[in-house]
Design an enzyme around this catalytic site. Structure first.
Site, PDB file in Angstrom:
ATOM      1  N   TYR A   1     -73.910 -83.509 -17.633  1.00  0.00           N
ATOM      2  CA  TYR A   1     -73.518 -84.550 -17.034  1.00  0.00           C
ATOM      3  C   TYR A   1     -72.699 -84.197 -16.225  1.00  0.00           C
ATOM      4  CZ  TYR A   1     -68.716 -87.301 -15.895  1.00  0.00           C
ATOM      5  OH  TYR A   1     -68.144 -88.165 -15.908  1.00  0.00           O
TER       6      TYR A   1
ATOM      7  N   GLU B   1     -71.533 -92.458 -11.540  1.00  0.00           N
ATOM      8  CA  GLU B   1     -71.676 -91.223 -13.097  1.00  0.00           C
ATOM      9  C   GLU B   1     -72.877 -90.945 -13.767  1.00  0.00           C
ATOM     10  OE1 GLU B   1     -68.197 -91.192 -16.620  1.00  0.00           O
ATOM     11  OE2 GLU B   1     -69.100 -92.630 -16.774  1.00  0.00           O
TER      12      GLU B   1
END
Lengths: 387, 298
Positions: A109, A197
């Site tokens: 991530y 993101e």
């Protein structure tokens, strides 16, 4: 402003951020053609809506033949996708992204956003990719690496290295991750993004590091310098009433309640919603008519509020500082006569010329409930709802 | 007493010839503010309503000894205006402008934090020390001179709170609107610190909103340092997550910044948290009376 995954990937590609080969389509036929063009033996069919959690909701599927691409595209297009971010009503899928299948080694991530507490941008990364990052942050915050970026000099190479090492990467994977992070930060900074993101950020068995998913939001205040990004706006993803309101420079957000409200100022608008709830009602909307409340803004505000069929009463709460209350009152009276408002209206006007305003409302011959304070307004709204 | 500004503060208005700037300059002067200069690049040497206009803030500071600035310039030029004021030696900058890109403010904040200057705003109603002076756009007449400090992220909601106080004959020392943006010059804690140190302030009203963690930080500061009574309210209990409620800063993201979290942090810090925005005035009245009663007993 929000955009789709495929649009975010188009932007990222321009900034040399590695993304899988993919093509955006709107029909199953186009999907097959896209898959042919991309080549390979495995493809991913991805629903494009402005919400996360699409995989869990059944909006992301893997196809191992062109036939399967067609079948899955056909299934996903038109379906109503319900995820933890769409609300229970879900969102209808109208766009797809067809992508090459990737030989995934690890799912990580990475996200960049503004940390308000520090007034600095922060790069966050975690080995826990592909899952809801909010959960990771709440349950195992130690698994999230954070690097705050010095606004004067921008992200430095050592910071990218620190994150890549922290993610446990080595060799080619490490080198590519460092490159990826620098490119991603550059894209975030140059486009005035409020969020970039990548979840998951994948590392392939071949050592590539790429954005398997991509979410970018942009600072509305900076859109004036990014006409190319404004073009990405998808009106299908927005509430029709909110689009209508924005044409009149009204700041409107639709909610599920039964009391429509019209207020000047965002803070007072939120406080008015809160007091409606405390008094036993449910706010039907947030509506900030801004600093220049006049006859037109009031009339347009009424039209927007009344287009919502759940509205059973309206509360107008205007604190006139620069705005004169008597002018607002006249606007309310004219608008009610003109568009024949049938639901009960509670009006609370305070501040400059409030007394003159009350006289105008009482003399108008219309059945307003005139409230003298915020508390009185909330009580009067509850009372009219009970009638 | 008051914080940040009083009758003696000499103010320069940046963007004095624009529509907002010119209107509010007149209002400020009418209230008693010493507006000594204006700045509009290219209009140096002219006058606005008898006030000398300069090309640069430095010129205004040199010629008129201005120590505070009010900024009314449009969003694309506002960050530059703040930096110009800070580098010209201005000590208090109040930026009213709404809609400045966050990226610009991140850079401005970083640049001025090492300097001897206080920034209030952007996207705020300004600062008023009732009966003395105001820098901003708030209606002067609702205020009343007195001893309660008010600090808030909002505009009209601040007026609402001030009106409640004034109606109860509770005056204010200074009211500061810190602004509704994600990056602002002065936060709750900065202003509350000043109120705490000001002998003329006996109680503090803080009005927060959903989004960010500034209220929680202020609560921690209050718990440790503040003995004056504090009344608090958080707007946006009914706001849904992920939706920006008007102010760029008012957004619940990733489950953080909810009203419930903020209210509970504030309650734990001993703040009198009101559920209803209509109760701000009466709660402060009670808190001040409690302090008086306690003093008598002691």
């Amino acid at each position: 402003m929000k955009i789709h995954e495929y649009q975010a990937k188009e932007i990222l590609k321009k900034f040399n951020v590695a993304v899988p080969n993919g093509i955006f389509v709107k029909t199953a036929k186009q999907a097959v053609k896209a898959a042919e063009k991309i080549g390979g033996k495995v493809w991913v069919v991805k629903a494009q809506i402005h919400a996360g959690g699409r995989g869990k909701g059944g909006g992301v599927k893997i196809a191992k033949s062109l036939k399967e691409v067609e079948k899955l595209a056909d299934e996903i297009l038109g379906m109503t996708l319900v995820t933890h971010q769409t609300g229970p009503e879900g969102k209808k899928v109208k766009r797809l992204l067809i992508e090459q299948g990737i030989n995934i080694d690890k799912e990580l991530y990475v996200g960049i956003t503004l940390d308000r507490a520090q007034s600095k941008n922060v790069v966050m990364a975690s080995t826990e990719g592909g899952v809801e990052i909010e959960k990771v942050a709440a349950e195992t915050p130690e698994k999230i690496l954070k690097e705050a970026v010095d606004p004067a000099v921008g992200m430095q190479a050592y910071q990218a290295r620190k994150i890549a090492f922290g993610l446990g990467l080595e060799g080619t994977q490490f080198k590519n991750a460092v490159k990826f992070l620098a490119a991603l930060y550059n894209a975030y900074e140059k486009t005035d993004a409020s969020i970039a993101e990548i979840n998951p950020l994948v590392v392939t068995k071949e050592g590539d590091v790429m954005a398997l998913d991509a979410k970018m939001n942009f600072d509305d205040n900076a859109l004036y310098r990014h006409p190319d990004i404004v073009k990405y706006r998808d009106f299908d993803e927005e509430e029709p009433l909110e689009i209508e309101a924005s044409k009149f420079n009204l700041n409107y957000i639709k909610l599920d309640g039964n009391v429509g409200c019209m207020v000047n100022g965002a803070g007072l608008a939120m406080a008015t919603m809160d007091i409606i709830k405390l008094a036993g009602g449910e706010p039907a909307n947030f509506l900030d008519v801004g600093g220049g409340a006049n006859k037109e803004t009031v009339a347009n505000g009424f039209k927007i509020i009344l287009a919502d069929k759940n509205v059973q009463a309206i509360l107008i709460n205007i604190f006139g500082g620069i705005v004169r209350c008597d002018r607002v009152a006249q606007g309310v009276i004219d608008a009610v006569k003109e568009i024949k408002v049938t639901v009960p209206i509670v009006v609370r006007l305070e501040g400059t010329n409030a007394e003159e305003a009350a006289v105008l409302l009482n003399k108008s011959g219309l059945s307003f409930e005139v409230a003298s304070s915020l508390q009185d307004a909330a009580e009067k709204v509850t009372a009219v709802l009970k009638k | 007493m008051s914080i940040l500004l009083d009758k003696k503060t000499k103010v320069v208005v940046q963007g004095i010839t624009g529509s907002e700037g010119s209107f509010h300059t007149k209002q400020m002067i009418e209230y008693g503010t010493q507006v000594v200069a204006g700045v509009t690049p290219g209009k140096g040497g002219t006058k606005f309503d008898g006030i000398p206009v300069y090309n640069t803030v430095s010129d205004a500071v040199r010629a008129q000894k201005a120590t505070a600035s009010a900024i009314f310039v449009p969003p694309p030029f506002a960050a530059d205006a703040i930096l110009e004021a800070a580098n010209a030696g201005i000590k208090l900058i109040v930026c009213i402008t709404e809609g400045i890109p966050a990226k610009d403010m991140v850079k401005v904040y970083d640049a001025i934090k090492k300097m001897d200057v206080k920034l209030v705003g952007p996207n705020c109603p300004g600062v008023i020390s009732p009966g003395k002076a105001k820098i901003g756009i708030m209606p002067g007449f609702i205020h009343r001179k007195g001893k309660v400090g008010v600090v808030s992220r909002s505009g009209t909601l601040t007026y609402e709170a001030v009106k409640q106080l004034s109606d109860l004959k509770i005056g204010q020392s200074t009211c500061v609107g810190i602004g509704g943006d994600p990056v602002i010059g002065s936060n709750f804690t900065d202003i509350i610190k000043m109120f705490n140190d000001d002998p003329g302030t006996e109680g503090i009203v803080m009005i927060g909103e959903i989004g960010g963690t500034a209220e929680e930080e202020a609560a921690a500061f209050i718990k440790k340092n503040v003995t004056k009574p504090v009344v608090g309210f958080i707007a946006g209990r009914t706001a849904p997550p992920g939706r920006r409620m008007g102010h760029a800063g008012a957004i619940i993201s990733g489950g953080k910044g909810t009203a419930a979290e903020k209210m509970s942090a504030m309650k734990r810090a001993g703040i009198n948290v009101v559920e209803s925005p209509a109760d701000i005035g009466v709660t402060m009245q009670k808190a001040l009376n409690d302090v008086k009663a306690k003093l008598k007993v002691d």
